[in-house]
Motif scaffolding. Sequence first.
Motif, PDB file in Angstrom:
ATOM      1  N   ARG A   1      -7.068  -4.990 -78.287  1.00  0.00           N
ATOM      2  CA  ARG A   1      -7.426  -3.668 -78.801  1.00  0.00           C
ATOM      3  C   ARG A   1      -6.516  -2.577 -78.264  1.00  0.00           C
ATOM      4  NH1 ARG A   1     -13.456  -3.240 -77.095  1.00  0.00           N
ATOM      5  NH2 ARG A   1     -12.536  -4.216 -75.244  1.00  0.00           N
ATOM      6  N   TRP A   2      -5.935  -2.808 -77.098  1.00  0.00           N
ATOM      7  CA  TRP A   2      -5.040  -1.827 -76.489  1.00  0.00           C
ATOM      8  C   TRP A   2      -3.859  -2.545 -75.867  1.00  0.00           C
ATOM      9  CZ3 TRP A   2     -10.299  -1.936 -75.016  1.00  0.00           C
ATOM     10  CH2 TRP A   2     -11.090  -0.914 -75.566  1.00  0.00           C
TER      11      TRP A   2
ATOM     12  N   GLN B   1       4.947   2.900 -72.999  1.00  0.00           N
ATOM     13  CA  GLN B   1       4.744   4.053 -73.875  1.00  0.00           C
ATOM     14  C   GLN B   1       5.814   4.119 -74.962  1.00  0.00           C
ATOM     15  OE1 GLN B   1       4.872   7.977 -72.041  1.00  0.00           O
ATOM     16  NE2 GLN B   1       3.533   8.776 -73.644  1.00  0.00           N
ATOM     17  N   THR B   2       7.054   3.915 -74.577  1.00  0.00           N
ATOM     18  CA  THR B   2       8.157   3.961 -75.531  1.00  0.00           C
ATOM     19  C   THR B   2       8.065   2.816 -76.534  1.00  0.00           C
ATOM     20  OG1 THR B   2       9.577   5.000 -73.879  1.00  0.00           O
ATOM     21  CG2 THR B   2      10.679   3.928 -75.728  1.00  0.00           C
ATOM     22  N   THR B   3       7.763   1.634 -76.058  1.00  0.00           N
ATOM     23  CA  THR B   3       7.724   0.444 -76.917  1.00  0.00           C
ATOM     24  C   THR B   3       6.633   0.515 -77.964  1.00  0.00           C
ATOM     25  OG1 THR B   3       8.654  -0.904 -75.141  1.00  0.00           O
ATOM     26  CG2 THR B   3       7.530  -2.080 -76.903  1.00  0.00           C
ATOM     27  N   VAL B   4       5.445   0.980 -77.580  1.00  0.00           N
ATOM     28  CA  VAL B   4       4.314   0.966 -78.520  1.00  0.00           C
ATOM     29  C   VAL B   4       4.040   2.333 -79.151  1.00  0.00           C
ATOM     30  CG1 VAL B   4       3.269  -0.973 -77.306  1.00  0.00           C
ATOM     31  CG2 VAL B   4       2.468   1.348 -76.811  1.00  0.00           C
ATOM     32  N   GLY B   5       4.768   3.364 -78.736  1.00  0.00           N
ATOM     33  CA  GLY B   5       4.565   4.685 -79.299  1.00  0.00           C
ATOM     34  C   GLY B   5       3.224   5.293 -78.922  1.00  0.00           C
ATOM     35  N   ALA B   6       2.852   5.174 -77.660  1.00  0.00           N
ATOM     36  CA  ALA B   6       1.560   5.677 -77.190  1.00  0.00           C
ATOM     37  C   ALA B   6       1.542   7.200 -77.130  1.00  0.00           C
ATOM     38  CB  ALA B   6       1.249   5.106 -75.813  1.00  0.00           C
ATOM     39  N   ASP B   7       0.354   7.763 -77.408  1.00  0.00           N
ATOM     40  CA  ASP B   7       0.151   9.201 -77.259  1.00  0.00           C
ATOM     41  C   ASP B   7      -0.131   9.578 -75.814  1.00  0.00           C
ATOM     42  OD1 ASP B   7       0.305   9.846 -80.069  1.00  0.00           O
ATOM     43  OD2 ASP B   7      -1.648   8.883 -80.271  1.00  0.00           O
ATOM     44  N   LYS B   8      -0.747   8.653 -75.077  1.00  0.00           N
ATOM     45  CA  LYS B   8      -1.164   8.923 -73.695  1.00  0.00           C
ATOM     46  C   LYS B   8      -1.174   7.613 -72.918  1.00  0.00           C
ATOM     47  CE  LYS B   8      -3.099  11.416 -70.402  1.00  0.00           C
ATOM     48  NZ  LYS B   8      -2.204  11.420 -69.297  1.00  0.00           N
ATOM     49  N   MET B   9      -0.790   7.704 -71.651  1.00  0.00           N
ATOM     50  CA  MET B   9      -0.846   6.531 -70.772  1.00  0.00           C
ATOM     51  C   MET B   9      -1.993   6.726 -69.784  1.00  0.00           C
ATOM     52  SD  MET B   9       1.490   4.663 -71.984  1.00  0.00           S
ATOM     53  CE  MET B   9       1.397   3.362 -70.774  1.00  0.00           C
ATOM     54  N   ASN B  10      -2.847   5.707 -69.675  1.00  0.00           N
ATOM     55  CA  ASN B  10      -3.948   5.730 -68.711  1.00  0.00           C
ATOM     56  C   ASN B  10      -3.587   4.799 -67.564  1.00  0.00           C
ATOM     57  OD1 ASN B  10      -6.820   5.922 -70.977  1.00  0.00           O
ATOM     58  ND2 ASN B  10      -5.190   7.360 -70.610  1.00  0.00           N
ATOM     59  N   LEU B  11      -3.727   5.295 -66.341  1.00  0.00           N
ATOM     60  CA  LEU B  11      -3.451   4.518 -65.135  1.00  0.00           C
ATOM     61  C   LEU B  11      -4.734   4.472 -64.320  1.00  0.00           C
ATOM     62  CD1 LEU B  11      -0.115   6.294 -64.190  1.00  0.00           C
ATOM     63  CD2 LEU B  11      -0.381   4.195 -65.516  1.00  0.00           C
ATOM     64  N   GLY B  12      -5.076   3.299 -63.802  1.00  0.00           N
ATOM     65  CA  GLY B  12      -6.312   3.216 -63.044  1.00  0.00           C
ATOM     66  C   GLY B  12      -6.327   2.079 -62.054  1.00  0.00           C
ATOM     67  N   THR B  13      -7.060   2.306 -60.954  1.00  0.00           N
ATOM     68  CA  THR B  13      -7.217   1.297 -59.905  1.00  0.00           C
ATOM     69  C   THR B  13      -8.672   1.206 -59.486  1.00  0.00           C
ATOM     70  OG1 THR B  13      -6.758   2.893 -58.163  1.00  0.00           O
ATOM     71  CG2 THR B  13      -4.872   1.663 -59.014  1.00  0.00           C
ATOM     72  N   LEU B  14      -9.540   0.894 -60.425  1.00  0.00           N
ATOM     73  CA  LEU B  14     -10.972   0.909 -60.144  1.00  0.00           C
ATOM     74  C   LEU B  14     -11.369  -0.122 -59.080  1.00  0.00           C
ATOM     75  CD1 LEU B  14     -10.546   2.090 -63.088  1.00  0.00           C
ATOM     76  CD2 LEU B  14     -12.980   1.751 -63.291  1.00  0.00           C
TER      77      LEU B  14
ATOM     78  N   VAL C   1      -2.504   1.380 -69.294  1.00  0.00           N
ATOM     79  CA  VAL C   1      -3.034   1.215 -70.644  1.00  0.00           C
ATOM     80  C   VAL C   1      -2.423   2.258 -71.570  1.00  0.00           C
ATOM     81  CG1 VAL C   1      -5.126   1.015 -72.043  1.00  0.00           C
ATOM     82  CG2 VAL C   1      -5.221   0.486 -69.583  1.00  0.00           C
ATOM     83  N   ALA C   2      -1.825   1.796 -72.657  1.00  0.00           N
ATOM     84  CA  ALA C   2      -1.260   2.691 -73.662  1.00  0.00           C
ATOM     85  C   ALA C   2      -2.360   3.059 -74.654  1.00  0.00           C
ATOM     86  CB  ALA C   2      -0.106   2.006 -74.389  1.00  0.00           C
ATOM     87  N   ARG C   3      -2.533   4.360 -74.877  1.00  0.00           N
ATOM     88  CA  ARG C   3      -3.583   4.833 -75.794  1.00  0.00           C
ATOM     89  C   ARG C   3      -2.957   5.581 -76.964  1.00  0.00           C
ATOM     90  NH1 ARG C   3      -8.695   5.127 -73.651  1.00  0.00           N
ATOM     91  NH2 ARG C   3      -9.219   5.104 -75.886  1.00  0.00           N
ATOM     92  N   ARG C   4      -3.603   5.420 -78.100  1.00  0.00           N
ATOM     93  CA  ARG C   4      -3.199   6.137 -79.312  1.00  0.00           C
ATOM     94  C   ARG C   4      -4.422   6.840 -79.883  1.00  0.00           C
ATOM     95  NH1 ARG C   4      -1.224   0.792 -80.827  1.00  0.00           N
ATOM     96  NH2 ARG C   4       0.888   0.567 -80.063  1.00  0.00           N
ATOM     97  N   ARG C   5      -4.212   8.014 -80.414  1.00  0.00           N
ATOM     98  CA  ARG C   5      -5.321   8.711 -81.078  1.00  0.00           C
ATOM     99  C   ARG C   5      -5.900   7.781 -82.137  1.00  0.00           C
ATOM    100  NH1 ARG C   5      -1.855  12.321 -79.397  1.00  0.00           N
ATOM    101  NH2 ARG C   5      -2.557  14.308 -78.573  1.00  0.00           N
ATOM    102  N   GLY C   6      -7.232   7.665 -82.135  1.00  0.00           N
ATOM    103  CA  GLY C   6      -7.895   6.826 -83.128  1.00  0.00           C
ATOM    104  C   GLY C   6      -8.068   5.373 -82.720  1.00  0.00           C
ATOM    105  N   ASP C   7      -7.563   4.978 -81.529  1.00  0.00           N
ATOM    106  CA  ASP C   7      -7.779   3.594 -81.099  1.00  0.00           C
ATOM    107  C   ASP C   7      -9.251   3.411 -80.710  1.00  0.00           C
ATOM    108  OD1 ASP C   7      -8.185   4.268 -78.343  1.00  0.00           O
ATOM    109  OD2 ASP C   7      -6.128   3.837 -77.805  1.00  0.00           O
TER     110      ASP C   7
ATOM    111  N   GLY D   1     -12.302   8.224 -75.101  1.00  0.00           N
ATOM    112  CA  GLY D   1     -13.017   7.671 -73.951  1.00  0.00           C
ATOM    113  C   GLY D   1     -12.244   6.557 -73.265  1.00  0.00           C
ATOM    114  N   PRO D   2     -12.776   6.077 -72.160  1.00  0.00           N
ATOM    115  CA  PRO D   2     -12.091   5.026 -71.392  1.00  0.00           C
ATOM    116  C   PRO D   2     -12.169   3.664 -72.071  1.00  0.00           C
ATOM    117  CG  PRO D   2     -14.223   5.509 -70.426  1.00  0.00           C
ATOM    118  CD  PRO D   2     -14.023   6.514 -71.525  1.00  0.00           C
ATOM    119  N   VAL D   3     -11.258   2.784 -71.709  1.00  0.00           N
ATOM    120  CA  VAL D   3     -11.261   1.418 -72.239  1.00  0.00           C
ATOM    121  C   VAL D   3     -12.245   0.527 -71.486  1.00  0.00           C
ATOM    122  CG1 VAL D   3      -8.889   1.582 -73.071  1.00  0.00           C
ATOM    123  CG2 VAL D   3      -9.314   0.642 -70.791  1.00  0.00           C
TER     124      VAL D   3
END
Length: 137
Positions: A32-33, A71-84, A96-102, A107-109
């Motif tokens: 999905r992402w 980000q460049t490869t998939v054309g992401a609108d925003k990059m999410n970084l996390g270390t939960l 995680v590469a995010r795109r509007r409408g994904d 919200g979070p993945v």
Amino acid sequence: MRAFQLDPCLARDTIAISQLGLCDLRLMNDSRWPWLILVPQRLGITEFHELTPLDQTMLTFEMGLVAKTLQTTVGADKMNLGTLGNIVPMFHLHVVARRRGDPNWPGPVWGHGTPVPYDAGEAERFADEMRRAILPA
């Protein structure tokens, strides 16, 4: 001295892409992402601050390289970084590469819906694309 071993949950839920200088680079098996994971190959580390200053610097460098390439490869609108690390205690960093409408945008993945595994050919194709882009010959 014990050898580094990947947490069984990470081994189960991800696909190996490549070894970087510090980290094991992996693909989250959820199509999905576009979602990569960096796992520093250090024993007993559960938090960023437990890494040596040199390892912190190397992780930051590898994170930047992976995030920019993804980000460049998939054309992401925003990059999410996390270390939960609440479920898997072994320190690992999500990119995680995010795109509007994904699914679940904006919200979070984490914890959203049911993972959709890659088919074997698609996972290998994407892993190869990331490997070639991050580690050009």
